[in-house]
Design an enzyme around this catalytic site. Structure first.
Site, PDB file in Angstrom:
ATOM      1  N   ASP A 119      -2.980  70.648 -43.655  1.00 32.89           N
ATOM      2  CA  ASP A 119      -1.947  69.602 -43.549  1.00 32.89           C
ATOM      3  C   ASP A 119      -1.942  68.672 -44.771  1.00 32.89           C
ATOM      4  O   ASP A 119      -0.884  68.385 -45.335  1.00 32.89           O
ATOM      5  CB  ASP A 119      -2.182  68.739 -42.298  1.00 32.89           C
ATOM      6  N   GLY A 170      -2.333  59.490 -34.828  1.00 37.47           N
ATOM      7  CA  GLY A 170      -2.626  60.642 -33.976  1.00 37.47           C
ATOM      8  C   GLY A 170      -3.115  61.817 -34.791  1.00 37.47           C
ATOM      9  O   GLY A 170      -3.825  61.644 -35.799  1.00 37.47           O
ATOM     10  N   GLY A 171      -2.703  63.037 -34.394  1.00 32.72           N
ATOM     11  CA  GLY A 171      -3.220  64.249 -35.013  1.00 32.72           C
ATOM     12  C   GLY A 171      -2.851  64.425 -36.475  1.00 32.72           C
ATOM     13  O   GLY A 171      -3.664  64.912 -37.271  1.00 32.72           O
ATOM     14  N   ALA A 172      -1.646  64.023 -36.865  1.00 35.65           N
ATOM     15  CA  ALA A 172      -1.179  64.292 -38.228  1.00 35.65           C
ATOM     16  C   ALA A 172      -1.503  63.155 -39.202  1.00 35.65           C
ATOM     17  O   ALA A 172      -1.529  63.375 -40.412  1.00 35.65           O
ATOM     18  CB  ALA A 172       0.328  64.540 -38.215  1.00 35.65           C
ATOM     19  N   LYS A 205      -4.603  71.180 -32.128  1.00 34.95           N
ATOM     20  CA  LYS A 205      -5.388  71.073 -33.368  1.00 34.95           C
ATOM     21  C   LYS A 205      -6.745  70.403 -33.184  1.00 34.95           C
ATOM     22  O   LYS A 205      -7.727  70.814 -33.791  1.00 34.95           O
ATOM     23  CB  LYS A 205      -4.597  70.287 -34.420  1.00 34.95           C
ATOM     24  N   THR A 249      -0.588  74.445 -33.633  1.00 36.23           N
ATOM     25  CA  THR A 249       0.264  73.271 -33.726  1.00 36.23           C
ATOM     26  C   THR A 249       0.071  72.439 -32.467  1.00 36.23           C
ATOM     27  O   THR A 249      -0.806  72.737 -31.637  1.00 36.23           O
ATOM     28  CB  THR A 249       1.731  73.680 -34.009  1.00 36.23           C
TER      29      THR A 249
HETATM   30  P1  NAP Z   1       0.689  63.238 -31.972  1.00 40.08           P
HETATM   31  O1  NAP Z   1      -0.801  63.291 -32.112  1.00 40.08           O
HETATM   32  O2  NAP Z   1       1.315  63.514 -30.654  1.00 40.08           O
HETATM   33  O3  NAP Z   1       1.193  61.795 -32.480  1.00 40.08           O
HETATM   34  C1  NAP Z   1       0.796  60.707 -31.791  1.00 40.08           C
HETATM   35  C2  NAP Z   1       1.129  59.477 -32.627  1.00 40.08           C
HETATM   36  O4  NAP Z   1       2.472  59.120 -32.408  1.00 40.08           O
HETATM   37  C3  NAP Z   1       0.268  58.344 -32.210  1.00 40.08           C
HETATM   38  O5  NAP Z   1       0.051  57.544 -33.342  1.00 40.08           O
HETATM   39  C4  NAP Z   1       1.152  57.653 -31.181  1.00 40.08           C
HETATM   40  O6  NAP Z   1       0.844  56.299 -31.010  1.00 40.08           O
HETATM   41  C5  NAP Z   1       2.496  57.805 -31.844  1.00 40.08           C
HETATM   42  N1  NAP Z   1       3.604  57.724 -30.897  1.00 40.08           N
HETATM   43  C6  NAP Z   1       4.028  58.718 -30.063  1.00 40.08           C
HETATM   44  N2  NAP Z   1       5.093  58.292 -29.356  1.00 40.08           N
HETATM   45  C7  NAP Z   1       5.340  57.008 -29.742  1.00 40.08           C
HETATM   46  C8  NAP Z   1       6.323  56.043 -29.368  1.00 40.08           C
HETATM   47  N3  NAP Z   1       7.253  56.309 -28.455  1.00 40.08           N
HETATM   48  N4  NAP Z   1       6.283  54.847 -29.986  1.00 40.08           N
HETATM   49  C9  NAP Z   1       5.342  54.565 -30.912  1.00 40.08           C
HETATM   50  N5  NAP Z   1       4.394  55.446 -31.312  1.00 40.08           N
HETATM   51  C10 NAP Z   1       4.395  56.659 -30.729  1.00 40.08           C
HETATM   52  O7  NAP Z   1       1.393  64.210 -32.967  1.00 40.08           O
HETATM   53  P2  NAP Z   1       0.870  64.622 -34.412  1.00 40.08           P
HETATM   54  O8  NAP Z   1       0.162  65.905 -34.327  1.00 40.08           O
HETATM   55  O9  NAP Z   1       0.196  63.447 -35.024  1.00 40.08           O
HETATM   56  O10 NAP Z   1       2.264  64.909 -35.153  1.00 40.08           O
HETATM   57  C11 NAP Z   1       3.178  63.850 -35.422  1.00 40.08           C
HETATM   58  C12 NAP Z   1       4.483  64.474 -35.871  1.00 40.08           C
HETATM   59  O11 NAP Z   1       4.291  65.095 -37.156  1.00 40.08           O
HETATM   60  C13 NAP Z   1       4.957  65.592 -34.924  1.00 40.08           C
HETATM   61  O12 NAP Z   1       6.347  65.450 -34.707  1.00 40.08           O
HETATM   62  C14 NAP Z   1       4.639  66.865 -35.671  1.00 40.08           C
HETATM   63  O13 NAP Z   1       5.536  67.903 -35.362  1.00 40.08           O
HETATM   64  C15 NAP Z   1       4.780  66.423 -37.116  1.00 40.08           C
HETATM   65  N6  NAP Z   1       3.973  67.261 -38.033  1.00 40.08           N
HETATM   66  C16 NAP Z   1       4.615  67.930 -39.015  1.00 40.08           C
HETATM   67  C17 NAP Z   1       3.891  68.705 -39.899  1.00 40.08           C
HETATM   68  C18 NAP Z   1       4.609  69.442 -40.989  1.00 40.08           C
HETATM   69  O14 NAP Z   1       4.067  70.395 -41.553  1.00 40.08           O
HETATM   70  N7  NAP Z   1       5.790  69.016 -41.356  1.00 40.08           N
HETATM   71  C19 NAP Z   1       2.482  68.808 -39.782  1.00 40.08           C
HETATM   72  C20 NAP Z   1       1.858  68.085 -38.766  1.00 40.08           C
HETATM   73  C21 NAP Z   1       2.620  67.320 -37.885  1.00 40.08           C
HETATM   74  P3  NAP Z   1      -0.327  55.870 -29.953  1.00 40.08           P
HETATM   75  O15 NAP Z   1      -1.634  56.126 -30.647  1.00 40.08           O
HETATM   76  O16 NAP Z   1      -0.055  54.425 -29.703  1.00 40.08           O
HETATM   77  O17 NAP Z   1      -0.127  56.729 -28.726  1.00 40.08           O
END
Ligand code: NAP
Length: 296
Positions: free
Chosen positions: A110, A136-138, A74, A70
């Site tokens: 995912d 981002g990652g998801a 990833k 997680t």
């Molecule tokens: P991540 O890579 O840290 O997400 C980054 C993304 O969020 C980027 O698009 C970033 O924009 C944006 N962002 C972060 N802070 C921001 C803010 N203050 N204002 C505007 N945009 C912001 O995380 P991730 O892996 O993609 O996961 C995203 C969420 O999905 C997490 O909370 C994770 O726990 C959840 N998730 C859940 C599952 C599930 O099974 N339910 C699976 C995967 C992920 P920039 O590019 O501009 O920095």
């Protein structure tokens, strides 16, 4: 499995994350092991990014069956696998590491987890517009799920527009390679200001939050909730006991809203089968998760 039931023969699975203390994956997987009477246990390990390589090497060394990854591991784990599934390659991220006779196989569940949750909740994207917030990652898994569900237009909205552009181009290449005539779907990149554009928002059958926005401090970005269609589904990949800052205004307007608990349960089931070669008892991992979230 209680600690006293662990023996010299017990096989181990785990989730690696930073942070990881909040993870509900151990509860889900261990409930399935107990129900099936398997001599296996699932733990959560706090792995700092700079220790990821060592922690990955420990999987075959310790004879572990597999590991879920997680945030924030990833993407970095991609280069640490001996084999990658097509889906992990396309999503450029690994959330399941499977130990097959000492060789590490990276997969990503995912997109399948999200798609199954959307279909279970009767979301129809055929020829419709979907908006993905985040790049981002998801976010790639949300784009892939929408493509598979037949969306005609996918709008990726991100704070950093350049990142949205790169993601849109990656999937445009993917759909172009697929063959069978010109791509049916268009994939666009926009800034977060598109979320206040009534025309864009009003066309959406689905809006997915794939960012941690609003999780700890501050709210969600400004969004023209009132301009959304009455049947629009709001989906937050984040899951919590209370409605998230992204979902709360949608619920107040009577819109359909789901958080990421269903996606997590689905990918837990997929990971269980990948690690153990058997399906978990139907619905058990989901029920366990929902109990832990206080939803029963
Ligand atoms: P991540 O890579 O840290 O997400 C980054 C993304 O969020 C980027 O698009 C970033 O924009 C944006 N962002 C972060 N802070 C921001 C803010 N203050 N204002 C505007 N945009 C912001 O995380 P991730 O892996 O993609 O996961 C995203 C969420 O999905 C997490 O909370 C994770 O726990 C959840 N998730 C859940 C599952 C599930 O099974 N339910 C699976 C995967 C992920 P920039 O590019 O501009 O920095």
């Amino acid at each position: 499995m209680t600690a006293t039931a662990i023996s010299g023969r017990t096989r181990l699975c785990a989730v690696y994350g930073d942070p990881v203390e909040h993870s509900l994956s151990p509860a889900m997987h261990n409930a399935a092991y107990a129900a099936l009477g398997l001599d296996c246990a699932y733990a959560a390990f706090h792995v700092a990014p700079e220790r990821l390589r060592e922690a990955i090497r420990a999987i075959p060394a310790l004879g572990m069956l597999g590991v879920n990854l997680t945030v924030p591991h990833k993407e970095r784990a991609l280069r640490m696998m001996a084999h990658l599934s097509d889906e992990a390659r396309l999503l450029a991220a690994v959330n399941c590491v499977i130990n097959r006779a000492g060789e590490l196989h990276g997969d990503n569940t995912d997109a399948r987890g999200l798609e199954a949750d959307l279909r279970e909740n009767r979301v129809d994207l055929n020829d419709r517009t979907a908006i993905i917030v985040g790049a981002g990652g998801a976010a790639p898994s949300a784009v892939l799920a929408c493509i598979r569900m037949g969306a005609a237009r996918i709008v990726i909205c991100n704070r950093t527009v350049d990142r949205a552009n790169r993601l849109a181009r990656r999937f445009a290449r993917h759909v172009a390679r697929r063959g069978g005539g010109p791509p049916r779907e268009t994939i666009e990149a926009r800034g977060l200001s598109a979320l206040t554009d009534s025309a864009t928002i009003g066309a959406a059958a689905l809006i997915v939050n794939a960012t941690p926005m609003g999780l700890k401090t501050g709210g969600f970005a400004p969004l023209a909730y009132a301009a959304t269609a009455a049947a629009c589904m709001f989906y937050d990949m984040v899951y919590a006991r209370e409605p998230t800052p992204f979902l709360a205004p949608a619920l107040a307007l009577g819109r359909r809203a789901l958080d990421g608990a269903g996606m997590l349960a689905n990918q837990g089931e997929l990971a269980f089968e990948l690690f153990n070669g058997v399906k978990p008892p139907a619905g058990l991992m989901r029920r366990t998760l929902m109990e832990r979230l206080g939803r029963t």
